[in-house]
Every structure is written in structure tokens, then in C-alpha cells.
Scaffold this motif. Structure first.
Motif, PDB file in Angstrom:
ATOM      1  N   GLU A 172       0.836  -1.213   0.000  1.00 55.91           N
ATOM      2  CA  GLU A 172       0.000   0.000   0.000  1.00 55.91           C
ATOM      3  C   GLU A 172       0.867   1.258   0.000  1.00 55.91           C
ATOM      4  OE1 GLU A 172      -2.523  -0.377   3.367  1.00 55.91           O
ATOM      5  OE2 GLU A 172      -3.821  -1.898   2.448  1.00 55.91           O
ATOM      6  N   TYR A 176       1.120   4.050  -2.857  1.00 57.06           N
ATOM      7  CA  TYR A 176       0.914   5.463  -2.522  1.00 57.06           C
ATOM      8  C   TYR A 176       2.066   6.317  -3.042  1.00 57.06           C
ATOM      9  CZ  TYR A 176      -0.085   9.603   0.315  1.00 57.06           C
ATOM     10  OH  TYR A 176      -0.354  10.882   0.736  1.00 57.06           O
ATOM     11  N   ASP A 179       1.626   6.660  -6.768  1.00 59.16           N
ATOM     12  CA  ASP A 179       0.559   7.619  -7.075  1.00 59.16           C
ATOM     13  C   ASP A 179       1.008   9.051  -6.809  1.00 59.16           C
ATOM     14  OD1 ASP A 179      -1.041   5.485  -7.742  1.00 59.16           O
ATOM     15  OD2 ASP A 179      -2.067   5.412  -5.799  1.00 59.16           O
ATOM     16  N   SER A 180       1.910   9.235  -5.840  1.00 54.74           N
ATOM     17  CA  SER A 180       2.368  10.587  -5.481  1.00 54.74           C
ATOM     18  C   SER A 180       3.251  11.203  -6.543  1.00 54.74           C
ATOM     19  CB  SER A 180       3.111  10.561  -4.141  1.00 54.74           C
ATOM     20  OG  SER A 180       2.256  10.138  -3.098  1.00 54.74           O
TER      21      SER A 180
END
Length: 376
Positions: A172, A176, A179-180
Motif C-alpha cells: 500500500e 501510494y 501515485d504521489s
């Protein structure tokens, strides 16, 4: 001698004629001057009667965006692209990808995390099978007895379960981080500053954009004790009106909270308003506006033109003899066109209330004038 006498008599007649003409002119001048002195100044007036009026409280305030953010990079990397919609002065929508960092490092980290998660899942299955086999063996050798945890490998099973949980969380986090690398707008608004360029190496914590909310606007107004007491307490049904510097209505605002505390510096009540999103709204963040709040019903008051108030704070009126009188106004509320004042005791017994529309500095109490309705 006879000619001299005739010339003398002619001179006397001429002198008498001139004297009579001059005397006539003096009499005419006196009559005209007297008539001019008798002319009374013309004063325009308006009618008003005491009643229960609703006034407005006008205060100056600044429109502020609810959200203002410096968007910072959460991860490091090379900047690959900036959206044309994210340049300075452009309006962006929530979720728009404003900039893109290089993703390859974070894609590799995500793949590695997924591999570790799969390994943890496989290891857990092995520990579960080992645990089940141990339980069967124990039950076969010791029927009806509770096995100790070590005999059936329960601690190993718990460690494998915790390891899998850790790897799931690691996946996860890697997702993340990946995605950042896409810098997205957290809310709709305007880009007021761009701090990066394509090809630039970005470190975690670097400021990339300054974003200003343009949809959710707030206004905070400050009221003194007198204004607070006059404020209509039924806030939900009485939206405030917003005017720009040109006195044009540009929007409405709803009171959200207020009155719970005094500002520690000004010692005034604070009132918090939210600008309503209506099709007619033209309110801009950062704009200085006039907020017009509705007051409670003001009993036994007079509503007069704002022009009727003198610089000294007096209001002139006409008595029954058409003579000028005045009183010091107790203003309850005011705006650019009207004022609401308390009914003075001096007018209680007067049947017809006529107030001077445009008072002059030369007015004197008791001065006799010629009244005329305003606009005539």
C-alpha cells in the motif's frame, strides 16, 4: 432782462423735472429692496411617519478563499511534464494531474513489495499446513487433550500472519508513493504561482504550486456591541448581501457562526459567513467588499433619506408655522441612501412630520421658509 428771466424760469422748470424723476427712481428702488427682503427661502421636504422598520448593518470585510495551499512534493524524482492547464493564472479542477514525476523507481519498488507480499502469503500457507498436520498428529496420539502451542506450531503461524500484514501494508505504501508522482489538484481553484520547471530534479518537500480556492469563499466581519445587539438572530432565513466598491450587488452570504467569543485585539464580536454559490455571484477571493446584514425590527423609528443628515449629526424639520427646527439624530442603522433614526420626543405631538431633504449650513432654528415637497 426779459430774456434772462425767461432763461431763469426755464432752468427752474428743468431742475424741478429732474428732481421729480430722481425721487421716482428712489421710491421704486425702495419698493424693490423691500420685496427682495420679504422673499423667503424655498426649502424642500419629505414626509415620514414613525413605524417599525427593518434596517441594515453595513460593515467592510475581505473575501478569503476557504482553502489556500502550497502543493509540495511527497516523493523525489525528475519532473517529466507540467499540464498546460496548470500554468499560472489557470483554473484547475479537483483531481487534475498538474505535473508528472518519473515513476520508474517507484514502479520497481511496488513490484518488489508485491513480490514480498506473495512470498509472505506462500510462507503463511506453509505454516498453516504445518499447523494442521501437527494438530492431527496430536489428536491421534493424545485424544481429548488440548495441545500446547509449541507442539502445533501456533507461534510460527502468528509470525507468518504478522509478516503477511506487514507486506500488505508495504504494498500500500509503495502504491501510494507511485501515485504521489502524479501531482493532483486537491481542490478546484486558481494556480497563483508555479515553482517548478520541466527537467528539474524535485526533492520531497519542495513547493511545486500555490493553489487558491475559487469556489468556497468565506467572509469574517467584526461587529461592536451596538451592531451585535441590532443583528437579526434568525440567521438561516436572512442571508447577507455583498456589494463591491461601486455599490453593486455581487452576491449573497450565509451566516454560519458568530458571537461565541470576542477578538482578543479589537474586543469585537466575530461573525463568520460563507459566500453562496449562485449563478449571479461575481465575488472574487481577496476582494474588499461591503457586507450588509439585516437588523432586527426597530420599533418606533423614522426612515429618512441619508441626505437629510447634516455633518454635525442634526436633522432639520418644519413645524406648523413653516419654521425650521432641528434635533440631534440617534441613528440606529444607515446605508448610502437611507438612515433609520429613533423617534425624538420633540416630534411626539406634531401632527404632520416634514423633514428637510437637503439641509443648508446657513439654516437657523426658527427661520421662516417657504416649504415645497421634494422633487417639485
Amino acid at each position: 432782462m426779459s430774456k434772462r428771466i425767461l432763461w431763469f424760469l426755464a432752468a427752474l422748470v428743468l431742475l424741478a423735472t429732474v428732481g421729480t424723476y430722481v425721487s421716482f427712481l428712489e421710491d421704486t428702488s425702495d419698493v424693490n429692496d423691500g420685496a427682495a427682503e420679504a422673499a423667503l427661502p424655498i426649502v424642500s421636504y419629505v414626509y415620514a411617519q414613525p413605524s417599525d422598520n427593518v434596517g441594515y448593518i453595513s460593515v467592510f470585510a475581505e473575501v478569503r478563499p476557504r482553502w489556500k495551499a502550497d502543493l509540495k512534493a511527497r516523493v523525489s524524482g525528475t519532473l517529466l511534464s507540467v499540464s498546460p492547464k496548470a500554468l499560472e493564472g489557470r483554473q484547475v479542477t479537483e483531481g487534475l494531474v498538474m505535473a508528472q514525476l518519473d515513476q520508474r523507481i517507484y514502479e520497481a519498488q511496488l513490484d518488489n513489495a508485491r513480490y514480498q507480499r506473495a512470498s509472505a502469503e506462500f510462507n503463511l500457507k506453509k505454516k498453516q499446513n504445518k499447523h494442521l498436520l501437527a494438530v492431527k498428529n496430536w489428536n491421534a496420539l493424545h485424544p481429548g487433550k488440548q495441545p500446547p502451542e509449541m507442539a502445533v506450531h501456533i507461534p510460527e503461524l502468528r509470525v507468518a500472519e504478522k509478516a503477511l500484514q506487514a507486506e500488505v501494508a508495504r504494498v500500500e505504501v509503495a502504491q501510494y508513493d507511485l501515485d504521489s508522482t502524479s501531482i493532483k489538484a486537491p481542490f478546484s481553484g486558481f494556480v497563483t504561482k508555479r515553482h517548478l520547471s520541466v527537467g528539474q530534479s524535485i526533492s520531497a518537500g519542495d513547493t511545486l504550486f500555490t493553489l487558491l480556492d475559487a469556489e468556497q469563499l468565506d467572509i469574517t466581519v467584526s461587529l461592536d456591541q451596538k451592531q451585535w445587539d441590532l443583528l437579526e438572530k434568525e440567521w438561516q432565513d436572512k442571508p447577507a448581501r455583498i456589494f463591491n466598491e461601486a455599490k453593486e450587488l455581487i452576491g449573497l452570504a450565509q451566516i454560519q457562526q458568530g458571537g461565541g467569543f470576542l477578538d482578543p485585539v479589537s474586543r469585537r464580536y466575530q461573525l463568520f459567513l460563507e459566500v453562496l454559490n449562485t449563478p449571479e455571484m461575481t465575488v472574487l477571493p481577496g476582494e474588499f467588499v461591503t457586507v450588509q446584514l439585516q437588523s432586527t425590527v426597530i420599533k418606533d423609528s423614522l426612515k429618512l433619506p441619508a441626505s437629510s443628515l447634516t455633518q454635525e449629526g442634526y436633522i432639520w424639520f418644519l413645524d406648523q408655522r413653516d419654521e425650521l427646527q432641528r434635533f440631534e439624530a440617534s441613528i440606529v442603522s444607515r446605508n448610502d441612501t437611507q438612515i433609520t433614526v429613533k423617534m425624538p420626543e420633540v416630534l411626539r405631538n406634531q401632527e404632520e412630520l416634514r423633514f428637510v431633504h437637503l439641509p443648508m449650513a446657513a439654516f437657523l432654528p426658527g427661520q421662516h421658509v417657504t416649504p415645497t415637497p421634494a422633487g417639485h
